[in-house]
Structure formats: C-alpha cells, structure tokens
Scaffold this active site. Structure first.
Site, short mmCIF file in Angstrom:
data_model
loop_
_atom_site.label_atom_id
_atom_site.label_comp_id
_atom_site.label_asym_id
_atom_site.label_seq_id
_atom_site.Cartn_x
_atom_site.Cartn_y
_atom_site.Cartn_z
N HIS A 177 0.81 -1.21 0.00
CA HIS A 177 0.00 0.00 0.00
C HIS A 177 0.85 1.27 0.00
O HIS A 177 0.34 2.38 -0.19
CB HIS A 177 -0.94 -0.01 1.22
CG HIS A 177 -2.22 0.77 1.03
ND1 HIS A 177 -2.31 1.84 0.17
CD2 HIS A 177 -3.45 0.62 1.59
CE1 HIS A 177 -3.54 2.33 0.22
NE2 HIS A 177 -4.26 1.59 1.06
N ASP A 206 -2.55 1.80 -4.38
CA ASP A 206 -3.77 2.00 -3.60
C ASP A 206 -4.77 0.91 -3.94
O ASP A 206 -4.66 0.25 -4.97
CB ASP A 206 -4.37 3.38 -3.92
CG ASP A 206 -3.51 4.49 -3.34
OD1 ASP A 206 -2.81 4.23 -2.33
OD2 ASP A 206 -3.49 5.58 -3.92
#
Lengths: 324, 445
Positions: B421, B425
């Site tokens: 992450h 995303d």
C-alpha cells in the site's frame, strides 16, 4: 468391571497366591474366625481351612518368629500385625533374625510381615504410626508402601513371591477410600520401582503412601496459578528407585520431599542426601521437606489434623520454591 | 585458611598440557578469589586463570614460558599477613571458602540454630546478615547449582546477569539464564544475503526479529534441529517483507468455465508439442497482460523513488519437500500460452530436481503463488521483496453461483492479491485484479 478397594485388593492378592501356591499361609491376631481387624483375611478360613489361616495369641514376636521358622522349613507365611505400630514388638525377630539369615547362613526367609500403618483416622499415638524407617535402616529387608489398589495387589503378590523378608505397610486411611478397576490377569508390581502419578514441569514432589493424594490435590490447586507439579510415587522404600528419583529431579530442577512419617530420620532426609550427592548440579532451588513434626501422633482430631502434612502445606512450599 | 595449591587446569577434553605464558601477580602479592592470577596457552585456547582462593601468592613454582602437564602445581597461595586474615574474616559467606571459617571469627555472628521443618523459607538469618554487610569487593551473584552448570556449559559469565534475576532476592533462576542464552543467540546475526532471488535495490533490512517481549521458553523435552540454509533464508525474507511493505490483500472470485474449456480443447495439441498445460499458464498470461496495463504493480520502491521495470518477469512459487522456491519466467508477456506452459513445466521440474541455476530465481517483478494446491479456499500471501504485489490462487471448485437470477454450477476460483500500500492504492489493485478476472472469464477458445 466393578471397582476394587485398596483393602480388597490386598485380600485378593493374598487369596490368589494361596490358591496358586499351597506353601502360602496367613497367621496373626484374629485373622481366622474374625477375618482380620480390617477384614483383609475375611473368608479365608472358610476357603483354606485352619491349617493355612491361623489365629495366634497376642504376641507379635511369636507371630513373626513362627513365620520365620515356617519360612526356613520351606513355607511362604504372610504374617499380619493388627496395627503396624505393634511391629516393634517383633523388632528383634525381624531385624536381627529374618534380615540376617541369608547373609549369615545363606538361608532365605521368604516371609511377608504386613500391617496397617498411618494416621488420619483419629487412632491416636499407638494406632497411627508410620514405622517404616526402622526397617528401611535394616539391610536384608525390603520395605514397600503401596498407595493405590493396583499397587496394593501387585506388591503383595510380589512380596509373597520374593525370596527374602518383605515388610508391607498398608495405609489404613486408604483401605476403603481408594478404589479402582483392576485388571483380571495375574499381575505383579516389581519391588523397587517408582511410578509417576502426574507429569509436570515445575516442581517434583517425591512421596509415597497416602501422601500421594495430598500431592495430587495440591497439584490441582497449583495448576490454577500456573505451577505444574510432577508427582513421583516411590511405592518401595527399600530398595527405592534411585534412577526415577534422579530423573524426576533433573526434569524439574526443584524438589519437594513429602511424607507422613516424622521428620528426623525420615525417608526425606535420605532422599535429600542422595539428590545432593548425585544431582546437585541439577538443582535450581533448595531441597524442601514436608513431613509430620517430630512428635507422637496426637489423639485429638484438631491436633492430628495439624500434625499430618496437608494440601495447604504443599501449596505453600511449592509457591515459595517456585518463586525462589 | 590453609595453603591452597594452584594447579594447571584442564582446558578441554583432549588437553594434557599447557604453557604458562604470564603471571599476573607477583610473589608476595595479595590475590582475591577468582581474580585473574596467570595466563595460559593450550592447543585449544589462550585464557586467564582465576585464583582458586584468596590470600597471598606465597610461591611461584612454574615460570613464564614453561609448559607443564595439567594438574601440575604452579603456585601456592598462603595465609599472608594477619591483616589479610582479618579482612577475610570480615566477609564470611561471601566467598565459598575451601575450608569454612570458624563461626567465632565472624564479628557479628550470632549463634546459628538448626532450622526446623522448613529449611529455606524466605530470608534466613544468614541472608539477612549478608544484606547488612555487603561485600566491599565483589558482589556474589545468587544463582543455583543448576544455573552455574548451565552457565558453564554455555560459557556465560554470570555477572552479565547482575540485577536481572527474577528469583527471590534477585536470584538468577533457571528460566533467567535460559532466556538470556536464548536472547544472546538470537540477537547479533547479520542477515546473510543468500536469498539470491532479488537483484537491484535492497530495501533496508531490519533485524530479522527483535521481539520486544521476552521469548516464552518451553521447559519440556524438545528436539533441537538447526534451520537449513533455505529455511533460514525464507524465515528472514518473510519477516523482512512483513516489516518492509504495508501489506493489504484483496480478493476476487473468478469463473473458470472458459479457461477450463480452453484447457481441455488445447491439451492434445500441447501434448504433441511436449507441454503439459496447467491452469497456471492461463493465470500467468492474464497477469502478464494486466501488468502491462498497470505498470505500478510491476514496480518496486527504492527510498523515495519508484522503479518501473521494463521487463515482466513472473515468479512461480514452487512447493518442495524441503522448502519453497520461486523460479522466474522471464519476459512472460512475450510468450504465448504454449511458451508459458513449457516454461512452467520446465522450472517446476528443475526446482524439484534441484537443477535451478541462480539466474532462474533472479529478477522477478511479480509473483504468483498457489495456496489452493491442497484445498485452501485462498490465502493471503506475503510479498516477495522487492516486488510490490503477489497473486494467490485458491483451489478451483464447482460452486452454485447466481447468473441472471438463475442458480448455475460453475467451477470457481478465489484469487487474492497482496499489495504494498505504500505504492499501490486499493483502487489500482482492484482494477488490476478486475482486469485479470475479465480476461479469464472471457477467454476465447
């Protein structure tokens, strides 16, 4: 399968040996018509007759002396002391004669002297003693102290078959309180072998006789606080299972020696010496003893309760040792 | 105190002699117990030998440079002056004396009673006394015979545990020394770079494991088996990956009807070309195509810079009896299904036969793993560093699914994508997976 009590297990053991071997016979005070003060010999007179179930006068010295003579003539007598306390009356016969026959004349004396010992039944100073150490100190004898019905039966049979004198202490508190299912086969428990009653990792309790139940109950309580007791039941005191003792000490590195007998000259002292001689470098704390104090067994129930080692004693000492 | 003979000690099983290299005390000089007395050199080690007793170095019997057999008396430590004796009497019980001082010499000695039933409960008279008179020189560390033996066996200086004992009065207990040994084993180990599979930027490697909590020791019997090189590499790499990336896992369900149909149809042709077609090939191709469209999933992070890799090299995790390895299919996007099938067959076989070359496990840019192999619905894989994503394949199973308000039976698979992450995303990851899903479900056959 029905449950067999400790006292019934002894009776069965003697009975089976009498059925199997006609040299085996019982003698003692009230063992015949009355069936024994604790009914260990109940029914034997009817089954085996008065030649093999002999009521004697009140003379422990005479009972044991007769047994020794019969043994020397090839018999396998089982002599009952109505209370183990009175075995002292036969002390000379046992320690000076039975124990030394093989050494002195090469003549084995295959007798069993058995009797109820131990307190907890409000029997007072003459009916509650644990006289094992007089005999543990006598080379030439064997001394056993069973704690379960299985061991009671297995050890009485082993004692009867043994070629030398065996002193068999049965704990009267356990007579009818302890019961279990017994196998139907002809089993014996070897003299000189201990048994692990509970596997644990933190502290080893080495004990025998009625005290194994105190240790096990304490273990249950201590389990709640994360203290894991290992309980070793010696079963035989002479010879005792040296190897099992060392193994159990090496396993947990902390040891409590627990017995109902009084402290000075008690078996715990001998064990403590053995452990410090042979396993010193495995100890992570002092060897602790829990025993009766050095007094006669009191008659008064509250005093007797104070006198006998209790679950709370084991719990307290185990906590101290665990924190040590 | 009587005279104490100092001997040449046996430093190891097979050592029979030692050379006395240096005296650290002069004749007539005062020496404390355990104070270094002389230095020796043997076949195995060079070391300082502590004095076995306190006193005065009365006689030196072996000179520097002399080689003598073990157990030879090299010196004698004697009483020394009256002053020394008095000093010693001031600290009874501090030093374990070979011959115990008579109680009357102790200034504050009270008559000691033999204790009754409880030999050692809490502080005894003796320990209280010790607390009143702490030793001026060396503080004796409370332990036990067992602890001292363990210390000796593991070459641990007990003074390292000063103040760390958790027993009564700070005694060093069995579990104290065991966890100390355990910790000192775990701590100073530089991560070896033998993982080998990853070229280019090495992300910062934190220590393999530095648990804040003390490890809980198991006190029962155990079998000790050292980690294999492979296991060690896996262990270190997994922990490092967990600490490096911000792992998030997303899940997609895919209808495999079309690819299974295609597989069945293509199988005979492939076999004639010497290839065994597995479903994995379809997933590799779908992933390779999707990676072209979502280059961030084929990247890695180096400091503040994202590295977009031009090549699409897909690693396939191969489970082996002795561990796990991830051989890489280079330029997977340039291969057709037959090429991929052959490549998958090839690396799988060579992995099992231990025939992989270092090149085979290098330069992966994305990884596919197959937790469904033994029936798992799906797993949440750990990213193969320095990559930023890994796709997991669950088991294919016929399930009841709703299609156009009708219930149909379809061979379904669950796919997972663990992504970093820090650079990807959730929306991107899901778009990537939707792409893979769409390709598989609309496979032309």
């Amino acid at each position: 399968m029905p449950l067999t009590t400790y006292v019934e297990a002894i009776r069965q053991g003697i009975w089976e040996e009498m059925e199997k071997d006609e040299r085996v016979f019982v003698l003692g005070e009230d063992v015949g018509i009355y069936g024994g003060a604790f009914k260990v010999t109940a029914g034997m007179l009817e089954r085996f007759g008065e030649w093999r179930v002999i009521d004697t006068p009140i003379s422990e010295s005479g009972i044991v002396g007769t047994a020794i003579g019969a043994a020397l003539m090839g018999m396998r007598p089982v002599a009952e002391m109505q209370f183990a306390d009175f075995i002292s009356c036969a002390f000379d016969q046992i320690t000076n004669f039975a124990a030394k026959c093989r050494y002195r004349w090469g003549a084995g004396v295959p007798i069993v002297v058995r009797g109820p010992s131990g307190g907890g039944v409000h029997g007072g100073p003459f009916h509650s003693q644990n006289p094992e150490m007089y005999f543990v100190h006598t080379p030439g004898l064997k001394v056993v102290c069973p704690a379960t019905a299985y061991d009671a039966k297995g050890l009485i049979k082993a004692a009867i078959r043994d070629p030398d004198p065996v002193i068999y202490f049965e704990h009267k508190f356990l007579y009818r309180r302890v019961k279990e299912e017994l196998p139907s086969d002809d089993f014996v428990v070897p003299i000189g072998k201990a048994a692990i009653r509970r596997n644990g990792t933190d502290i080893t309790v080495i004990t025998y006789g009625a005290m194994i139940y105190i240790a096990l109950e304490a273990a249950k309580e201590l389990e709640k606080e994360g203290i894991d007791l290992h309980v070793l039941d010696l079963r035989s005191l002479l010879p005792f299972d040296n190897e099992a003792v060392l193994e159990s000490v090496k396993k947990t590195n902390k040891v409590i020696l627990l017995h109902e007998d009084t402290q000075i000259g008690g078996f715990a002292g001998e064990l403590a010496a053995v452990i410090s001689e042979q396993a010193f470098e495995y100890l992570d704390g002092p060897i602790r003893r829990i025993t009766a104090p050095n007094t006669p067994v009191p008659y008064s129930p509250p005093l007797e309760e104070f006198f006998l080692p209790k679950v709370s004693d084991v719990v307290r000492v185990a906590r101290e040792l665990y924190a040590y | 105190m009587a005279e104490t003979k100092v001997i040449m000690p046996q430093m190891g099983e097979s050592i029979f002699e030692g050379t006395l290299t240096k005296w650290l005390k002069k004749k007539g000089e005062r020496v404390e117990r355990d104070e270094p007395l002389f230095e020796i050199s043997t076949d195995k080690i060079d070391t300082e030998i502590p004095s076995p007793a306190a006193g005065v170095l009365q006689d030196i019997l072996v000179n520097e440079g002399q080689t003598v057999q073990i157990n030879t008396v090299v010196a004698v430590i004697g009483d020394g002056s009256a002053k020394a004796a008095a000093e010693e009497a001031k600290q009874p019980a501090k030093q374990e004396p070979p011959a115990k001082e008579a109680p009357k010499e102790t200034p504050k000695q009270e008559p000691k009673e033999v204790k009754g039933p409880a030999p050692v409960a809490g502080p005894t008279a003796e320990t209280e006394e010790e607390e009143r008179e702490p030793s001026a020189t060396e503080e004796r560390i409370k332990s036990s015979p067992l602890v001292r033996r363990i210390a000796k066996e593991h070459n641990v200086d007990l003074s390292a545990l000063t103040g760390k004992g958790t027993g009564i009065d700070g005694r060093v207990t069995k579990s104290d020394i065991l966890s100390y040994i355990e910790q000192s084993k775990a701590a100073p180990r530089p991560a070896p770079a033998e993982a080998g599979a990853y070229k280019g930027p090495e992300p910062p490697r934190p220590k393999p494991s530095a648990p804040a909590v003390q490890p809980v020791t198991f006190t029962g019997e155990v079998e000790r088996v050292p980690l294999t090189q492979m296991r060690k590499a896996i262990a270190e790499h997994m922990v490092m990956s967990r600490k490096t990336s911000a792992h998030v896992t997303t899940f997609f369900e895919v209808d495999c009807s079309r690819i299974l149909h295609a597989k069945e149809k293509l199988q005979p042709d492939f076999e004639r070309s010497g290839a065994r077609l597995t479903v994995t090939a379809f997933f590799v191709q779908a992933a390779a195509n999707a990676l072209k469209r979502f280059p961030i999933v084929n990247s890695s992070l180096e400091g503040d810079t994202i590295l977009y890799k031009r090549a699409i090299n897909i690693g396939i995790a191969v489970n082996l009896e002795w561990g796990l390895i991830v051989p890489v299919i280079k330029n997977a996007d340039e291969k057709n299904l037959l090429g991929l099938a052959k490549a998958i067959n090839d690396i799988g076989e060579r992995a099992r036969n231990k025939k992989l070359t270092p090149d085979d496990i290098k330069d992966g840019t994305f990884t596919i793993t197959n937790p469904g192999q033994y029936g798992a619905v799906i797993g949440t894989p750990i990213i193969n560093q320095p990559q930023v994503a890994i796709m997991g394949m669950g088991g294919i199973k016929k399930r009841a699914v709703v299609i156009d308000d009708a219930i149909a039976i379809r061979p379904m698979i669950m796919l997972s994508l663990s992504f970093d992450h820090r650079v990807i995303d959730g929306a991107t990851a899901d778009q990537f997976m939707a792409d893979v899903q769409k390709q598989l479900e609309s496979w032309a056959s």
